[in-house]
Design an enzyme around this catalytic site. Structure first.
Site, PDB file in Angstrom:
ATOM      1  N   GLU A 260      41.790 -25.810  57.594  1.00  0.00           N
ATOM      2  CA  GLU A 260      41.471 -24.799  56.474  1.00  0.00           C
ATOM      3  C   GLU A 260      40.489 -24.036  57.065  1.00  0.00           C
ATOM      4  O   GLU A 260      39.876 -23.933  58.240  1.00  0.00           O
ATOM      5  CB  GLU A 260      41.286 -25.648  55.592  1.00  0.00           C
ATOM      6  CG  GLU A 260      42.372 -26.173  54.683  1.00  0.00           C
ATOM      7  CD  GLU A 260      42.175 -26.913  53.225  1.00  0.00           C
ATOM      8  OE1 GLU A 260      40.703 -27.015  53.005  1.00  0.00           O
ATOM      9  OE2 GLU A 260      43.031 -27.462  52.934  1.00  0.00           O
TER      10      GLU A 260
ATOM     11  N   ALA B  37      37.258 -20.761  55.635  1.00  0.00           N
ATOM     12  CA  ALA B  37      36.556 -20.165  54.508  1.00  0.00           C
ATOM     13  C   ALA B  37      37.360 -19.107  54.034  1.00  0.00           C
ATOM     14  O   ALA B  37      37.204 -18.857  52.594  1.00  0.00           O
ATOM     15  CB  ALA B  37      35.155 -20.052  54.918  1.00  0.00           C
TER      16      ALA B  37
ATOM     17  N   GLU C  63      51.909 -28.949  60.318  1.00  0.00           N
ATOM     18  CA  GLU C  63      53.137 -28.751  60.908  1.00  0.00           C
ATOM     19  C   GLU C  63      52.931 -27.634  62.107  1.00  0.00           C
ATOM     20  O   GLU C  63      53.511 -27.682  63.266  1.00  0.00           O
ATOM     21  CB  GLU C  63      54.459 -28.499  60.096  1.00  0.00           C
ATOM     22  CG  GLU C  63      54.687 -29.452  59.089  1.00  0.00           C
ATOM     23  CD  GLU C  63      53.667 -29.362  57.857  1.00  0.00           C
ATOM     24  OE1 GLU C  63      52.724 -28.893  57.946  1.00  0.00           O
ATOM     25  OE2 GLU C  63      54.238 -29.756  56.687  1.00  0.00           O
TER      26      GLU C  63
ATOM     27  N   CYS D  20      55.748 -27.122  53.412  1.00  0.00           N
ATOM     28  CA  CYS D  20      55.724 -25.927  52.643  1.00  0.00           C
ATOM     29  C   CYS D  20      56.794 -25.113  52.913  1.00  0.00           C
ATOM     30  O   CYS D  20      57.537 -25.474  53.982  1.00  0.00           O
ATOM     31  CB  CYS D  20      54.491 -25.249  52.837  1.00  0.00           C
ATOM     32  SG  CYS D  20      54.176 -24.519  54.102  1.00  0.00           S
TER      33      CYS D  20
HETATM   34  N1  THU Z   1      49.518 -28.566  54.099  1.00  0.00           N
HETATM   35  C1  THU Z   1      49.932 -29.029  55.200  1.00  0.00           C
HETATM   36  O1  THU Z   1      49.215 -28.983  56.211  1.00  0.00           O
HETATM   37  N2  THU Z   1      51.365 -29.177  55.383  1.00  0.00           N
HETATM   38  C2  THU Z   1      52.142 -29.204  54.263  1.00  0.00           C
HETATM   39  O2  THU Z   1      53.370 -29.431  54.359  1.00  0.00           O
HETATM   40  C3  THU Z   1      51.761 -28.901  52.972  1.00  0.00           C
HETATM   41  C4  THU Z   1      50.333 -28.299  52.863  1.00  0.00           C
HETATM   42  C5  THU Z   1      48.035 -28.417  54.032  1.00  0.00           C
HETATM   43  C6  THU Z   1      47.552 -26.916  53.667  1.00  0.00           C
HETATM   44  C7  THU Z   1      46.296 -26.806  53.119  1.00  0.00           C
HETATM   45  O3  THU Z   1      45.418 -27.218  54.003  1.00  0.00           O
HETATM   46  C8  THU Z   1      46.424 -28.240  51.993  1.00  0.00           C
HETATM   47  O4  THU Z   1      47.603 -28.918  52.880  1.00  0.00           O
HETATM   48  C9  THU Z   1      46.636 -27.962  50.817  1.00  0.00           C
HETATM   49  O5  THU Z   1      47.687 -27.405  50.412  1.00  0.00           O
END
Ligand code: THU
Length: 119
Positions: free
Chosen positions: A31, A33, A42, A73
């Protein structure tokens, strides 16, 4: 998953893609800021695969905690589709192990892919 950098959502995700070469490439969410600049697990696994010279995904595994299935997602379904066909299997795991498996075609039906552009 344990190595994810998720200080904002506190939702750690791990991903692994198995390339046609048999190697498994790992990734985690990273992530930022500036929220939209964050990267999904992925996406980082796919980047590791491409960096290593592989461009075909044969299988995917995603792991995350919580009660709901950590399915990829929408954007990551398309990212996987770039390097895989409808038939490959995407395994969704929790910390305890496998929860459910889907084909990519189930997760992203009637998809648009490289073949649409003649590639
Ligand atoms: N996230 C992923 O890394 N992969 C997914 O398939 C779903 C969501 C992460 C993005 C973000 O850092 C956190 O999960 C919350 O959405």
């Amino acid at each position: 998953m344990d190595r994810a950098y998720a200080p904002y959502s506190h939702f750690k995700v791990g991903a692994a893609v198995r390339g046609r070469n048999g190697k498994v490439y790992g990734g985690c969410n990273v992530e930022n800021a500036a929220y939209p600049q964050g990267c999904c697990a992925e996406a980082s696994a796919i980047s590791a695969m491409v960096l290593d010279g592989e461009q075909v995904i044969d299988e995917v595994c995603i792991v995350g905690a919580g009660e709901a299935l950590v399915t990829p997602c929408g954007g990551c379904r398309q990212r996987i589709r770039e390097f895989a066909g409808d038939e490959i299997v995407v395994h969704i795991c929790g910390p305890e192990g496998l929860r459910k498996s889907f084909t990519l075609g189930e997760l992203l039906p009637a998809s648009f892919g490289p073949q649409n552009l003649g590639n």
